[in-house]
Design a protein around this motif. Structure first.
Motif, PDB file in Angstrom:
ATOM      1  N   HIS A 151     -14.777  10.755 -15.110  1.00 16.82           N
ATOM      2  CA  HIS A 151     -14.835  11.930 -14.238  1.00 16.82           C
ATOM      3  C   HIS A 151     -16.161  11.909 -13.493  1.00 16.82           C
ATOM      4  CE1 HIS A 151     -11.310  13.592 -16.221  1.00 16.82           C
ATOM      5  NE2 HIS A 151     -11.845  13.165 -17.360  1.00 16.82           N
ATOM      6  N   TYR A 152     -16.155  12.529 -12.321  1.00 14.51           N
ATOM      7  CA  TYR A 152     -17.385  12.522 -11.521  1.00 14.51           C
ATOM      8  C   TYR A 152     -17.766  13.919 -11.061  1.00 14.51           C
ATOM      9  CZ  TYR A 152     -20.330  12.117  -7.398  1.00 14.51           C
ATOM     10  OH  TYR A 152     -21.332  12.293  -6.480  1.00 14.51           O
ATOM     11  N   LEU A 153     -19.008  14.287 -11.265  1.00 11.64           N
ATOM     12  CA  LEU A 153     -19.509  15.575 -10.759  1.00 11.64           C
ATOM     13  C   LEU A 153     -20.786  15.365  -9.945  1.00 11.64           C
ATOM     14  CD1 LEU A 153     -19.337  18.698 -10.654  1.00 11.64           C
ATOM     15  CD2 LEU A 153     -20.733  18.747 -12.736  1.00 11.64           C
ATOM     16  N   ASP A 154     -20.713  15.775  -8.685  1.00 11.94           N
ATOM     17  CA  ASP A 154     -21.888  15.808  -7.821  1.00 11.94           C
ATOM     18  C   ASP A 154     -22.528  17.177  -8.052  1.00 11.94           C
ATOM     19  OD1 ASP A 154     -23.625  16.289  -5.737  1.00 11.94           O
ATOM     20  OD2 ASP A 154     -22.248  15.657  -4.155  1.00 11.94           O
ATOM     21  N   THR A 155     -23.569  17.229  -8.894  1.00 10.97           N
ATOM     22  CA  THR A 155     -24.117  18.541  -9.282  1.00 10.97           C
ATOM     23  C   THR A 155     -24.833  19.242  -8.125  1.00 10.97           C
ATOM     24  OG1 THR A 155     -26.213  17.636 -10.113  1.00 10.97           O
ATOM     25  CG2 THR A 155     -24.387  17.797 -11.685  1.00 10.97           C
ATOM     26  N   GLY A 156     -25.208  18.482  -7.097  1.00 20.89           N
ATOM     27  CA  GLY A 156     -25.808  19.102  -5.915  1.00 20.89           C
ATOM     28  C   GLY A 156     -24.853  20.104  -5.280  1.00 20.89           C
ATOM     29  N   LEU A 157     -23.542  19.851  -5.435  1.00 18.47           N
ATOM     30  CA  LEU A 157     -22.556  20.766  -4.840  1.00 18.47           C
ATOM     31  C   LEU A 157     -22.632  22.162  -5.457  1.00 18.47           C
ATOM     32  CD1 LEU A 157     -19.296  18.627  -4.390  1.00 18.47           C
ATOM     33  CD2 LEU A 157     -20.967  19.310  -2.658  1.00 18.47           C
ATOM     34  N   ALA A 172     -19.815  17.089 -18.580  1.00 13.40           N
ATOM     35  CA  ALA A 172     -20.333  15.802 -19.079  1.00 13.40           C
ATOM     36  C   ALA A 172     -19.569  15.323 -20.314  1.00 13.40           C
ATOM     37  CB  ALA A 172     -21.817  15.930 -19.396  1.00 13.40           C
ATOM     38  N   ASN A 173     -19.015  16.284 -21.065  1.00  7.46           N
ATOM     39  CA  ASN A 173     -18.321  15.911 -22.301  1.00  7.46           C
ATOM     40  C   ASN A 173     -16.840  15.610 -22.116  1.00  7.46           C
ATOM     41  OD1 ASN A 173     -20.403  15.841 -24.285  1.00  7.46           O
ATOM     42  ND2 ASN A 173     -20.632  18.038 -23.938  1.00  7.46           N
ATOM     43  N   ARG A 174     -16.379  15.608 -20.860  1.00  4.95           N
ATOM     44  CA  ARG A 174     -14.969  15.277 -20.637  1.00  4.95           C
ATOM     45  C   ARG A 174     -14.688  13.835 -21.041  1.00  4.95           C
ATOM     46  NH1 ARG A 174     -13.175  18.010 -14.840  1.00  4.95           N
ATOM     47  NH2 ARG A 174     -13.799  20.112 -15.406  1.00  4.95           N
ATOM     48  N   LEU A 175     -13.497  13.633 -21.542  1.00  4.07           N
ATOM     49  CA  LEU A 175     -13.101  12.295 -21.996  1.00  4.07           C
ATOM     50  C   LEU A 175     -12.336  11.571 -20.898  1.00  4.07           C
ATOM     51  CD1 LEU A 175     -11.975  13.252 -25.613  1.00  4.07           C
ATOM     52  CD2 LEU A 175     -14.116  12.180 -24.901  1.00  4.07           C
ATOM     53  N   PRO A 176     -12.400  10.261 -20.790  1.00  5.87           N
ATOM     54  CA  PRO A 176     -13.123   9.354 -21.696  1.00  5.87           C
ATOM     55  C   PRO A 176     -14.615   9.236 -21.363  1.00  5.87           C
ATOM     56  CG  PRO A 176     -12.021   8.090 -19.986  1.00  5.87           C
ATOM     57  CD  PRO A 176     -11.656   9.523 -19.740  1.00  5.87           C
ATOM     58  N   GLY A 177     -15.050   9.853 -20.271  1.00  8.55           N
ATOM     59  CA  GLY A 177     -16.458   9.767 -19.925  1.00  8.55           C
ATOM     60  C   GLY A 177     -16.712  10.481 -18.612  1.00  8.55           C
ATOM     61  N   ALA A 178     -17.977  10.684 -18.304  1.00  5.83           N
ATOM     62  CA  ALA A 178     -18.311  11.383 -17.062  1.00  5.83           C
ATOM     63  C   ALA A 178     -19.588  10.822 -16.462  1.00  5.83           C
ATOM     64  CB  ALA A 178     -18.482  12.874 -17.330  1.00  5.83           C
ATOM     65  N   ILE A 179     -19.597  10.845 -15.143  1.00  7.79           N
ATOM     66  CA  ILE A 179     -20.800  10.465 -14.408  1.00  7.79           C
ATOM     67  C   ILE A 179     -21.246  11.689 -13.622  1.00  7.79           C
ATOM     68  CG2 ILE A 179     -21.757   8.984 -12.597  1.00  7.79           C
ATOM     69  CD1 ILE A 179     -20.002   6.777 -13.460  1.00  7.79           C
ATOM     70  N   LEU A 180     -22.486  12.084 -13.812  1.00 11.41           N
ATOM     71  CA  LEU A 180     -23.023  13.230 -13.085  1.00 11.41           C
ATOM     72  C   LEU A 180     -24.197  12.742 -12.250  1.00 11.41           C
ATOM     73  CD1 LEU A 180     -21.842  14.377 -15.908  1.00 11.41           C
ATOM     74  CD2 LEU A 180     -23.074  16.450 -15.280  1.00 11.41           C
ATOM     75  N   ASP A 181     -24.268  13.200 -11.001  1.00 12.60           N
ATOM     76  CA  ASP A 181     -25.465  12.859 -10.235  1.00 12.60           C
ATOM     77  C   ASP A 181     -26.191  14.109  -9.800  1.00 12.60           C
ATOM     78  OD1 ASP A 181     -25.291  13.513  -7.342  1.00 12.60           O
ATOM     79  OD2 ASP A 181     -23.581  12.147  -7.316  1.00 12.60           O
ATOM     80  N   GLY A 182     -27.524  13.996  -9.723  1.00 15.10           N
ATOM     81  CA  GLY A 182     -28.336  15.155  -9.360  1.00 15.10           C
ATOM     82  C   GLY A 182     -29.812  14.826  -9.356  1.00 15.10           C
TER      83      GLY A 182
END
Ligand code: C5P
Length: 206
Positions: free
Chosen positions: A27-33, A102-112
Motif C-alpha cells: 500500500h502507498y500513502l503520500d503523507t504530504g496529501l 503503515a500497519n496494513r498488510l502485506p506492507g506499506a510505503i509512506l513518504d513524507g
C-alpha cells in the motif's frame, strides 16, 4: 513490512515511492496529501493558516477518503501545507491515521518528512531521498509549466529554499534524515536509475 521514504520538496520521493509500492505490492500513502488537505480546507473556509485552534479542528475532522483530489497537488497548496505542518497539534491529529496505514498488510510505503524519525521509527527500511536545490527547482519549474503556469526560475529557487528552511527548521518533527536511513541523492539520476538504486537499498534491508 514498512518502508519509510523521506526527503525535501521536489526530490522525486513521491514518484519513487509510488513505483516502489507497485513493485513490492505494498500500500502507498503520500503523507504530504494529509497536510495539503488540511491546508486546502483551511483556505476554502477562509481561516488563517496560523490559527492553531481552527487548523487543528480541521485536522481532527479530516476525511482521508478525500485525499485523491487532484487539486491537492496544485502548485501553491504545498507552501500552505508547510505552514499548517508546523503546528504540533495538527501533526498529532494526523499521526494515528498514518500509523494505522503503515500497519496494513502485506506492507506499506509512506513518504513524507518525518516517517523514518517520528511516524514509523521502527520501519524495516528507510531512505532519505534528496537532490541539489538547483535540480529540485528545475523539477518544480517543469511541474508549474505542466500546470499551465509561467514560472520564474529564481522564484522556484526561492520557494524551494524557503520550504526547506521551514520544514527542517520547525520544532515539531523537523525534516531530517533518520540515523538509520540510507541516503539517496537523485541529482544526477533519472527516475529509472533512482528506482533501481532504491530497490537495491530496500532489498538489503528486508
Ligand atoms: O510532500 P509534499 O510537498 O506534498 O508536502 C507538503 C508539506 O507537508 C511539506 O512541505 C511539509 O511541510 C508537510 N509534510 C510534513 N510531514 C510529512 C509530509 C508532509 O510536515 N510527513
Amino acid at each position: 513490512m514498512i518502508i519509510a521514504i523521506d526527503g525535501p520538496a521536489a526530490s522525486g520521493k513521491g514518484t519513487l515511492a509510488r513505483r516502489l509500492a507497485a513493485y513490492f505490492g505494498y500500500h502507498y500513502l503520500d503523507t504530504g496529501l494529509l497536510y495539503r488537505a488540511v491546508a486546502r480546507d483551511c483556505l476554502e473556509l477562509g481561516h488563517d493558516l496560523n490559527d492553531t485552534r481552527a487548523v487543528t479542528t480541521l485536522a481532527c475532522s479530516l476525511d482521508p477518503v478525500r485525499l485523491d483530489d487532484a487539486g491537492l497537488r496544485a502548485p501553491g497548496i504545498g507552501e500552505a501545507a508547510s505552514i499548517v505542518a508546523k503546528i504540533p497539534e495538527v501533526r498529532a491529529a494526523l499521526l494515528e491515521y498514518q500509523r494505522s496505514f503503515a500497519n496494513r498488510l502485506p506492507g506499506a510505503i509512506l513518504d513524507g518528512r518525518d516517517i523514518g524519525t517520528v511516524v514509523c521509527p521502527d520501519a524495516d527500511a528507510k531512505i532519505f531521498v534528496t537532490a541539489s536545490v538547483e535540480e529540485r527547482a528545475k523539477r518544480r519549474f517543469r511541474e508549474y509549466e505542466a500546470a499551465g503556469e509561467s514560472p520564474d526560475m529564481e522564484k522556484m529557487l526561492e520557494l524551494i529554499r524557503a520550504r526547506d528552511a521551514r520544514d527542517a527548521g520547525r520544532g515539531a518533527a523537523p525534516m531530517r534524515r533518520a540515523e538509520d536511513a540510507d541516503l539517496l541523492d537523485t541529482t544526477e539520476m533519472d527516475i529509472e536509475t533512482a528506482f533501481d538504486a532504491a530497490v537495491g537499498l530496500i532489498k538489503r534491508k528486508i
